[in-house]
Motif scaffolding. Structure first.
Motif, PDB file in Angstrom:
ATOM      1  N   VAL A 294       0.869  -1.181   0.000  1.00  0.00           N
ATOM      2  CA  VAL A 294       0.000   0.000   0.000  1.00  0.00           C
ATOM      3  C   VAL A 294       0.903   1.227   0.000  1.00  0.00           C
ATOM      4  CG1 VAL A 294      -1.752   1.303   1.252  1.00  0.00           C
ATOM      5  CG2 VAL A 294      -1.837  -1.195   1.233  1.00  0.00           C
ATOM      6  N   THR A 295       0.751   2.080  -0.994  1.00  0.00           N
ATOM      7  CA  THR A 295       1.596   3.266  -1.105  1.00  0.00           C
ATOM      8  C   THR A 295       1.126   4.333  -0.126  1.00  0.00           C
ATOM      9  OG1 THR A 295       1.955   2.819  -3.450  1.00  0.00           O
ATOM     10  CG2 THR A 295       2.512   5.027  -2.651  1.00  0.00           C
ATOM     11  N   PRO A 296       1.973   4.770   0.819  1.00  0.00           N
ATOM     12  CA  PRO A 296       1.558   5.795   1.786  1.00  0.00           C
ATOM     13  C   PRO A 296       1.547   7.186   1.153  1.00  0.00           C
ATOM     14  CG  PRO A 296       3.819   5.133   2.194  1.00  0.00           C
ATOM     15  CD  PRO A 296       3.328   4.259   1.086  1.00  0.00           C
ATOM     16  N   HIS A 297       0.380   7.799   1.105  1.00  0.00           N
ATOM     17  CA  HIS A 297       0.240   9.158   0.587  1.00  0.00           C
ATOM     18  C   HIS A 297      -0.089  10.122   1.722  1.00  0.00           C
ATOM     19  CE1 HIS A 297      -0.429   8.464  -4.021  1.00  0.00           C
ATOM     20  NE2 HIS A 297       0.750   8.059  -3.589  1.00  0.00           N
ATOM     21  N   VAL A 298       0.600   9.975   2.853  1.00  0.00           N
ATOM     22  CA  VAL A 298       0.332  10.832   4.003  1.00  0.00           C
ATOM     23  C   VAL A 298       1.076  12.155   3.838  1.00  0.00           C
ATOM     24  CG1 VAL A 298      -0.015   8.839   5.498  1.00  0.00           C
ATOM     25  CG2 VAL A 298       2.251   9.870   5.347  1.00  0.00           C
ATOM     26  N   ALA A 299       0.546  13.186   4.484  1.00  0.00           N
ATOM     27  CA  ALA A 299       1.164  14.511   4.396  1.00  0.00           C
ATOM     28  C   ALA A 299       2.513  14.508   5.105  1.00  0.00           C
ATOM     29  CB  ALA A 299       0.239  15.555   5.017  1.00  0.00           C
ATOM     30  N   GLN A 300       3.458  15.233   4.549  1.00  0.00           N
ATOM     31  CA  GLN A 300       4.800  15.290   5.124  1.00  0.00           C
ATOM     32  C   GLN A 300       4.820  16.171   6.373  1.00  0.00           C
ATOM     33  OE1 GLN A 300       6.860  16.487   1.345  1.00  0.00           O
ATOM     34  NE2 GLN A 300       8.240  14.801   1.874  1.00  0.00           N
ATOM     35  N   ASN A 301       5.433  15.661   7.417  1.00  0.00           N
ATOM     36  CA  ASN A 301       5.608  16.419   8.652  1.00  0.00           C
ATOM     37  C   ASN A 301       7.094  16.768   8.788  1.00  0.00           C
ATOM     38  OD1 ASN A 301       5.529  17.563  11.160  1.00  0.00           O
ATOM     39  ND2 ASN A 301       4.797  15.751  12.239  1.00  0.00           N
ATOM     40  N   THR A 302       7.416  18.019   8.499  1.00  0.00           N
ATOM     41  CA  THR A 302       8.817  18.463   8.530  1.00  0.00           C
ATOM     42  C   THR A 302       9.080  19.458   9.657  1.00  0.00           C
ATOM     43  OG1 THR A 302       8.268  20.184   6.906  1.00  0.00           O
ATOM     44  CG2 THR A 302       9.112  18.085   6.058  1.00  0.00           C
ATOM     45  N   THR A 303       8.210  19.491  10.654  1.00  0.00           N
ATOM     46  CA  THR A 303       8.382  20.405  11.781  1.00  0.00           C
ATOM     47  C   THR A 303       9.421  19.837  12.742  1.00  0.00           C
ATOM     48  OG1 THR A 303       6.055  21.044  11.593  1.00  0.00           O
ATOM     49  CG2 THR A 303       7.187  21.631  13.626  1.00  0.00           C
ATOM     50  N   ARG A 304      10.603  20.418  12.709  1.00  0.00           N
ATOM     51  CA  ARG A 304      11.729  20.020  13.565  1.00  0.00           C
ATOM     52  C   ARG A 304      12.077  18.538  13.400  1.00  0.00           C
ATOM     53  NH1 ARG A 304       8.583  23.219  16.883  1.00  0.00           N
ATOM     54  NH2 ARG A 304       7.765  21.384  17.979  1.00  0.00           N
ATOM     55  N   ARG A 305      11.897  18.007  12.207  1.00  0.00           N
ATOM     56  CA  ARG A 305      12.214  16.595  11.956  1.00  0.00           C
ATOM     57  C   ARG A 305      12.200  16.357  10.460  1.00  0.00           C
ATOM     58  NH1 ARG A 305       7.121  12.725  12.388  1.00  0.00           N
ATOM     59  NH2 ARG A 305       8.140  12.050  10.489  1.00  0.00           N
ATOM     60  N   SER A 306      12.646  15.176  10.055  1.00  0.00           N
ATOM     61  CA  SER A 306      12.601  14.814   8.642  1.00  0.00           C
ATOM     62  C   SER A 306      11.406  13.895   8.403  1.00  0.00           C
ATOM     63  CB  SER A 306      13.893  14.093   8.230  1.00  0.00           C
ATOM     64  OG  SER A 306      14.071  12.917   8.990  1.00  0.00           O
ATOM     65  N   SER A 307      10.825  14.009   7.222  1.00  0.00           N
ATOM     66  CA  SER A 307       9.639  13.230   6.891  1.00  0.00           C
ATOM     67  C   SER A 307      10.012  11.825   6.452  1.00  0.00           C
ATOM     68  CB  SER A 307       8.850  13.928   5.789  1.00  0.00           C
ATOM     69  OG  SER A 307       7.785  13.120   5.341  1.00  0.00           O
ATOM     70  N   ALA A 308       9.118  10.881   6.753  1.00  0.00           N
ATOM     71  CA  ALA A 308       9.306   9.503   6.286  1.00  0.00           C
ATOM     72  C   ALA A 308       8.886   9.340   4.835  1.00  0.00           C
ATOM     73  CB  ALA A 308       8.515   8.540   7.167  1.00  0.00           C
ATOM     74  N   ILE A 309       8.227  10.363   4.270  1.00  0.00           N
ATOM     75  CA  ILE A 309       7.810  10.350   2.863  1.00  0.00           C
ATOM     76  C   ILE A 309       8.862  11.092   2.044  1.00  0.00           C
ATOM     77  CG2 ILE A 309       6.005  11.010   1.235  1.00  0.00           C
ATOM     78  CD1 ILE A 309       5.119   8.882   3.169  1.00  0.00           C
ATOM     79  N   ASP A 310       9.462  10.435   1.083  1.00  0.00           N
ATOM     80  CA  ASP A 310      10.517  11.053   0.286  1.00  0.00           C
ATOM     81  C   ASP A 310      10.058  11.232  -1.155  1.00  0.00           C
ATOM     82  OD1 ASP A 310      10.638   8.478  -0.822  1.00  0.00           O
ATOM     83  OD2 ASP A 310      12.247   7.879   0.553  1.00  0.00           O
ATOM     84  N   ALA A 311      11.001  11.593  -2.015  1.00  0.00           N
ATOM     85  CA  ALA A 311      10.689  11.903  -3.411  1.00  0.00           C
ATOM     86  C   ALA A 311      10.169  10.704  -4.191  1.00  0.00           C
ATOM     87  CB  ALA A 311      11.925  12.487  -4.105  1.00  0.00           C
ATOM     88  N   ARG A 312      10.421   9.504  -3.704  1.00  0.00           N
ATOM     89  CA  ARG A 312       9.874   8.324  -4.382  1.00  0.00           C
ATOM     90  C   ARG A 312       8.353   8.397  -4.470  1.00  0.00           C
ATOM     91  NH1 ARG A 312      11.746   3.215  -1.177  1.00  0.00           N
ATOM     92  NH2 ARG A 312      11.314   4.653   0.546  1.00  0.00           N
ATOM     93  N   THR A 313       7.753   9.060  -3.475  1.00  0.00           N
ATOM     94  CA  THR A 313       6.291   9.183  -3.427  1.00  0.00           C
ATOM     95  C   THR A 313       5.825  10.544  -3.923  1.00  0.00           C
ATOM     96  OG1 THR A 313       6.223   7.670  -1.535  1.00  0.00           O
ATOM     97  CG2 THR A 313       4.284   9.041  -1.916  1.00  0.00           C
ATOM     98  N   THR A 314       6.465  11.618  -3.456  1.00  0.00           N
ATOM     99  CA  THR A 314       5.971  12.966  -3.744  1.00  0.00           C
ATOM    100  C   THR A 314       6.139  13.364  -5.208  1.00  0.00           C
ATOM    101  OG1 THR A 314       8.116  13.893  -3.097  1.00  0.00           O
ATOM    102  CG2 THR A 314       6.431  13.707  -1.391  1.00  0.00           C
ATOM    103  N   ARG A 315       7.044  12.714  -5.957  1.00  0.00           N
ATOM    104  CA  ARG A 315       7.267  13.124  -7.351  1.00  0.00           C
ATOM    105  C   ARG A 315       6.118  12.711  -8.268  1.00  0.00           C
ATOM    106  NH1 ARG A 315       9.532   8.784 -10.433  1.00  0.00           N
ATOM    107  NH2 ARG A 315       9.984   6.938  -9.136  1.00  0.00           N
TER     108      ARG A 315
END
Length: 357
Positions: free
Chosen positions: A273-294
């Motif tokens: 299942v491809t995770p399409h969750v919103a990126q949380n970059t507040t004082r941390r790095s997101s678990a969603i990378d360009a493999r998904t967001t592109r």
């Protein structure tokens, strides 16, 4: 010429409730769908009742009446019976004759408690989904959770080792300055309710967490569940619901920033299942990378996922789920499922007109 203001105590009518309800009334398509669902559930109802004894309220009528209570935000079953007594639209929807005597509200409540549980509510929900099958997406989904306030006050949140107080009276309780947590305290009114707050800065309330899985094409709910309120409950519920829909490549699951954790993202990918969750970059790095967001589909999922808030908003404002009057996770669970089915029915009666436009 002025008409006369004549009083008439009694009147015979030869017009049936069926003819009084306009043909374009929005309840008409809902009544047709509900009748189809209840006809399929009739064998299940037959197994629940004894073959001898005093007849109960017909389960079909009881469920139709409960749907009216949800659609029209009637705050109590006493008021629901009052509406059934004089509202011809309500009588028509439930299936009552114009002069048929309505039930006592206590009798109605007792019959509802005996009939409705998670199994019956889920069966009703699934049959509504069967009608909605032509409108459902089988690839793109969104998950979200909402706070459901329990029917319990802060006064009832007492230490677990405290001796029970004498019954009766509205005793004064001063808990200011006292450290209270779910580990040491428990509600005496609803022991399964947990003290919880969903956002920073808000007050903690005795609550449950309701979860919904929505398909993205038309915003219909396909799964619901209620869990105890806790920090990881939303992600745990999302993973459990994702497991039930896993197995087909190409499925996506959207969500807000609360679901952007490495454990959940990795678990979803293992389920294909491809995770399409919103990126949380507040004082941390997101678990969603360009493999998904592109991919363009990610942006579409971010746009569609906000529709799940509409379902929760409707169920809380119209379906009266903001603060439930039932106690215990099991009862709150069947109520969420049944209100979710009512929401889908409201959506379904509008979809043919929207498709034609």
């Amino acid at each position: 010429m002025r008409g006369g203001d004549e009083k008439q105590e009694a009147m015979f009518s030869y017009v049936s409730p069926e003819k009084r309800v306009p043909s374009e009334h929005p309840l008409r398509p809902i009544r047709e769908m509900v009748d189809t669902v209840l006809k399929e559930m009739s064998p299940r109802f037959a197994r629940l009742y004894a073959k001898v004894g005093r007849p109960s309220i017909a389960p079909e009528r009881l469920l139709r009446a409960l749907l009216l209570q949800i659609f029209y935000s009637i705050r109590s079953e006493r008021l629901l019976m009052e509406q059934l007594d004089y509202n011809l639209l309500f009588r028509w929807f439930v299936g009552m004759e114009m002069d048929e005597r309505v039930w006592d509200h206590a009798v109605f409540s007792k019959n509802r408690e005996r009939l409705l549980n998670e199994e019956i509510a889920e069966a009703f929900f699934q049959r509504v989904l069967k009608i909605a099958q032509p409108y459902l997406s089988d690839e793109h989904f969104t998950v979200d959770g909402t706070l459901i306030e329990a029917w319990a006050s802060h006064k009832s949140f007492r230490p677990k080792d405290e001796e029970p107080a004498a019954s009766g009276g509205n005793r004064e309780v001063n808990f200011h300055g006292e450290t209270r947590s779910n580990d040491t305290h428990q509600s005496t009114t609803d022991p399964e309710a947990r003290l919880y707050k969903k956002t920073k800065g808000s007050e903690a309330k005795l609550s449950y967490l309701g979860h919904g899985l929505m398909e993205n094409r038309h915003g219909l709910l396909v799964k619901t569940r209620v869990t105890l309120a806790g920090g990881t409950a939303e992600r745990d519920a999302a993973l459990a619901m994702a497991k039930e829909m896993a197995g087909r490549k190409g499925r996506t699951l959207g969500g807000d920033k609360n679901y952007d954790t490495r454990d959940l993202v990795c678990a979803l990918r293992r389920l294909r299942v491809t995770p399409h969750v919103a990126q949380n970059t507040t004082r941390r790095s997101s678990a969603i990378d360009a493999r998904t967001t592109r991919h363009a589909g990610y942006a579409v999922s971010q746009q569609k996922r906000k529709r799940v808030e509409q379902s929760f908003g409707w169920m809380k404002m119209i379906g009266m789920l903001r603060k439930v009057k039932l106690r215990g996770r099991e009862k709150v669970g069947w109520l969420l499922t049944f209100v979710g089915a009512a929401y889908n029915l409201m959506r379904l009666q509008r979809l043919p007109a929207q498709a034609a436009a």
